[in-house]
Scaffold this motif. Sequence first.
Motif, PDB file in Angstrom:
ATOM      1  N   UNK A 233       0.831  -1.205   0.000  1.00 26.68           N
ATOM      2  CA  UNK A 233       0.000   0.000   0.000  1.00 26.68           C
ATOM      3  C   UNK A 233       0.864   1.253   0.000  1.00 26.68           C
ATOM      4  N   UNK A 234       1.964   1.223   0.737  1.00 29.74           N
ATOM      5  CA  UNK A 234       2.872   2.381   0.734  1.00 29.74           C
ATOM      6  C   UNK A 234       3.450   2.642  -0.655  1.00 29.74           C
ATOM      7  N   UNK A 235       3.556   1.591  -1.470  1.00 32.07           N
ATOM      8  CA  UNK A 235       4.024   1.784  -2.836  1.00 32.07           C
ATOM      9  C   UNK A 235       3.114   2.710  -3.623  1.00 32.07           C
ATOM     10  N   UNK A 236       1.804   2.631  -3.367  1.00 31.32           N
ATOM     11  CA  UNK A 236       0.853   3.542  -4.002  1.00 31.32           C
ATOM     12  C   UNK A 236       0.968   4.946  -3.396  1.00 31.32           C
ATOM     13  N   UNK A 237       1.099   5.004  -2.074  1.00 31.99           N
ATOM     14  CA  UNK A 237       1.159   6.301  -1.399  1.00 31.99           C
ATOM     15  C   UNK A 237       2.410   7.087  -1.772  1.00 31.99           C
ATOM     16  N   UNK A 238       3.517   6.388  -2.024  1.00 28.46           N
ATOM     17  CA  UNK A 238       4.782   7.049  -2.332  1.00 28.46           C
ATOM     18  C   UNK A 238       4.927   7.412  -3.810  1.00 28.46           C
ATOM     19  N   UNK A 239       4.050   6.888  -4.648  1.00 29.98           N
ATOM     20  CA  UNK A 239       4.188   7.127  -6.083  1.00 29.98           C
ATOM     21  C   UNK A 239       3.871   8.584  -6.406  1.00 29.98           C
ATOM     22  N   UNK A 240       4.778   9.252  -7.103  1.00 33.06           N
ATOM     23  CA  UNK A 240       4.666  10.709  -7.260  1.00 33.06           C
ATOM     24  C   UNK A 240       3.957  11.155  -8.530  1.00 33.06           C
ATOM     25  N   UNK A 241       3.804  10.255  -9.499  1.00 31.72           N
ATOM     26  CA  UNK A 241       3.241  10.644 -10.796  1.00 31.72           C
ATOM     27  C   UNK A 241       1.756  10.277 -10.877  1.00 31.72           C
ATOM     28  N   UNK A 242       1.028  10.832 -11.829  1.00 31.01           N
ATOM     29  CA  UNK A 242      -0.379  10.469 -11.975  1.00 31.01           C
ATOM     30  C   UNK A 242      -0.561   8.968 -12.163  1.00 31.01           C
ATOM     31  N   UNK A 243      -1.521   8.403 -11.444  1.00 33.49           N
ATOM     32  CA  UNK A 243      -1.759   6.960 -11.435  1.00 33.49           C
ATOM     33  C   UNK A 243      -3.213   6.686 -11.811  1.00 33.49           C
ATOM     34  N   UNK A 244      -3.396   5.880 -12.848  1.00 31.16           N
ATOM     35  CA  UNK A 244      -4.727   5.594 -13.380  1.00 31.16           C
ATOM     36  C   UNK A 244      -5.024   4.105 -13.256  1.00 31.16           C
ATOM     37  N   UNK A 245      -6.215   3.755 -12.812  1.00 25.75           N
ATOM     38  CA  UNK A 245      -6.665   2.366 -12.798  1.00 25.75           C
ATOM     39  C   UNK A 245      -7.594   2.148 -13.977  1.00 25.75           C
ATOM     40  N   UNK A 246      -7.328   1.103 -14.762  1.00 26.98           N
ATOM     41  CA  UNK A 246      -8.219   0.703 -15.853  1.00 26.98           C
ATOM     42  C   UNK A 246      -8.870  -0.608 -15.432  1.00 26.98           C
ATOM     43  N   UNK A 247     -10.014  -0.505 -14.770  1.00 28.10           N
ATOM     44  CA  UNK A 247     -10.662  -1.673 -14.160  1.00 28.10           C
ATOM     45  C   UNK A 247     -11.486  -2.372 -15.237  1.00 28.10           C
ATOM     46  N   UNK A 248     -10.889  -3.401 -15.828  1.00 30.87           N
ATOM     47  CA  UNK A 248     -11.477  -4.081 -16.983  1.00 30.87           C
ATOM     48  C   UNK A 248     -12.488  -5.158 -16.600  1.00 30.87           C
ATOM     49  N   UNK A 249     -12.610  -5.459 -15.307  1.00 30.14           N
ATOM     50  CA  UNK A 249     -13.535  -6.484 -14.834  1.00 30.14           C
ATOM     51  C   UNK A 249     -13.653  -6.388 -13.329  1.00 30.14           C
ATOM     52  N   UNK A 250     -14.180  -7.430 -12.671  1.00 36.45           N
ATOM     53  CA  UNK A 250     -14.371  -7.374 -11.223  1.00 36.45           C
ATOM     54  C   UNK A 250     -13.100  -7.010 -10.457  1.00 36.45           C
ATOM     55  N   UNK A 251     -13.266  -6.171  -9.447  1.00 37.69           N
ATOM     56  CA  UNK A 251     -12.183  -5.783  -8.538  1.00 37.69           C
ATOM     57  C   UNK A 251     -12.619  -6.163  -7.132  1.00 37.69           C
ATOM     58  N   UNK A 252     -11.909  -7.099  -6.525  1.00 34.66           N
ATOM     59  CA  UNK A 252     -12.345  -7.684  -5.262  1.00 34.66           C
ATOM     60  C   UNK A 252     -11.270  -7.488  -4.197  1.00 34.66           C
ATOM     61  N   UNK A 253     -11.701  -7.285  -2.952  1.00 36.77           N
ATOM     62  CA  UNK A 253     -10.775  -7.203  -1.834  1.00 36.77           C
ATOM     63  C   UNK A 253      -9.802  -6.048  -1.976  1.00 36.77           C
ATOM     64  N   UNK A 254      -8.511  -6.340  -1.789  1.00 33.37           N
ATOM     65  CA  UNK A 254      -7.497  -5.298  -1.811  1.00 33.37           C
ATOM     66  C   UNK A 254      -7.407  -4.625  -3.182  1.00 33.37           C
ATOM     67  N   UNK A 255      -7.793  -5.325  -4.241  1.00 36.73           N
ATOM     68  CA  UNK A 255      -7.820  -4.704  -5.565  1.00 36.73           C
ATOM     69  C   UNK A 255      -8.872  -3.614  -5.638  1.00 36.73           C
ATOM     70  N   UNK A 256      -9.913  -3.747  -4.841  1.00 32.07           N
ATOM     71  CA  UNK A 256     -10.960  -2.725  -4.761  1.00 32.07           C
ATOM     72  C   UNK A 256     -10.566  -1.609  -3.791  1.00 32.07           C
ATOM     73  N   UNK A 257     -10.080  -1.978  -2.612  1.00 28.83           N
ATOM     74  CA  UNK A 257      -9.824  -0.966  -1.586  1.00 28.83           C
ATOM     75  C   UNK A 257      -8.716   0.001  -1.967  1.00 28.83           C
ATOM     76  N   UNK A 258      -7.712  -0.464  -2.722  1.00 24.72           N
ATOM     77  CA  UNK A 258      -6.611   0.429  -3.096  1.00 24.72           C
ATOM     78  C   UNK A 258      -7.015   1.410  -4.193  1.00 24.72           C
ATOM     79  N   UNK A 259      -8.186   1.252  -4.788  1.00 23.49           N
ATOM     80  CA  UNK A 259      -8.616   2.187  -5.828  1.00 23.49           C
ATOM     81  C   UNK A 259      -8.771   3.606  -5.286  1.00 23.49           C
TER      82      UNK A 259
END
Length: 397
Positions: A233-259
């Motif tokens: 999770x810190x990897x997402x928090x520390x990322x400095x550039x624009x970050x886009x999710x392309x959710x092509x299908x179901x997102x469950x659990x941690x794949x959903x919460x980190x959105x």
Amino acid sequence: MSFLLRKQLLPSCKYMSRFQATVLAPHSFHTLRPLLASEAQFNSAKTRLNSLRDDPGNEVKLKMYALFKQANDGPCNKPKPGGFDFVGKAKWTAWNGLGSMTKEDARQEYVNIVEELVRAEGGDPSATEATEASPSTQDDSSFNTIIYEVIGKAAKITLNRPKTKNSITREMYREVPAALKRADEDKNVSVVVITGAGNYYSSGNDLNNFANIQPDQMKQVAEEGGVILENFVNGFLDFSKPLIAAVNGPAIGVACTTLGLFDVVYASDTANFYTPFPALGQSPEGCSSYTFPQMMGAAKANEVLLFGRKLTANEAKERSLVTDVFPESTFQSEVNRRVEEYSLLPPLSSIASKDIIRQSQRDFLKKVNKKESDLLVKLWQSPECFEAVMNFFSRQN
């Protein structure tokens, strides 16, 4: 959970396909061509490997990893991983098993195996030699569970376990932050998009990692898992550039919460969003205990986090988890167009703008992440969680 031991890292030889036996044979391809593969052919083979329709399986991927390392770094020069790092041990063993094979021979074997994989899918193996990656497109085959590629000024990270609905293993938990860090340090990358291979974005934690855990191992494995989750999770928090999710299908659990940590979330109309924590005796992660109430309001967030309410793509958009929803038929083209457009914006301005938007919350969210991870470590060791996971397995059989 996905940090817990995998049920079985590699398939038994008893069930190995004839194709796997062929590509894993140490002398399978040495007679196919008299000349060693060139660097261009090796790079082209890396590109072809990432474009395969089917996952070749763990054994073949281990072989490919070992040959890739041997071709680039020579004989294994790393210490054997210890503790519960079974994936790391398997990778080390595969690489070390190549002994003193030359870089040139490893490169040739790598190309030969890719040709066999392409041939098995009905493709033209000669294209591996003839086609080189475009100068504006680069990919990295050093990852096993994700595909990392740079297209123009955009980096694309694809969760690549389609046969398991991109369920997240311990290895993937490490590779995603590593890919984000690589993109952050690449001056030629101005934006990153994360998506999933196949029909799923991700089914979340791989619950098979709960299998075969002995009672005396649970505390140590849970604590290691908590550290891996926190770092992920810190990897997402520390990322400095624009970050886009392309959710092509179901997102469950941690794949959903980190959105909630992405800057923009695009979803296909086939996607849904589900956090099955109550049914599995667990609690929210990915900073969702804070981000979801902020986006949705407390009552609607509680429906999702406390009671496991599954959201459609349009419901997720209404609750501000998703930025926009596109029909499945146009989803990829719509996302690609936007990512390309955003990647051409002045990069320093984008980074500075994101920093001023996020800086006031970054340290706070890291504290939230720490608390969520610590709580999960406790819950993973509880009889309630164990019983809930066992009930899940019984329903699958």
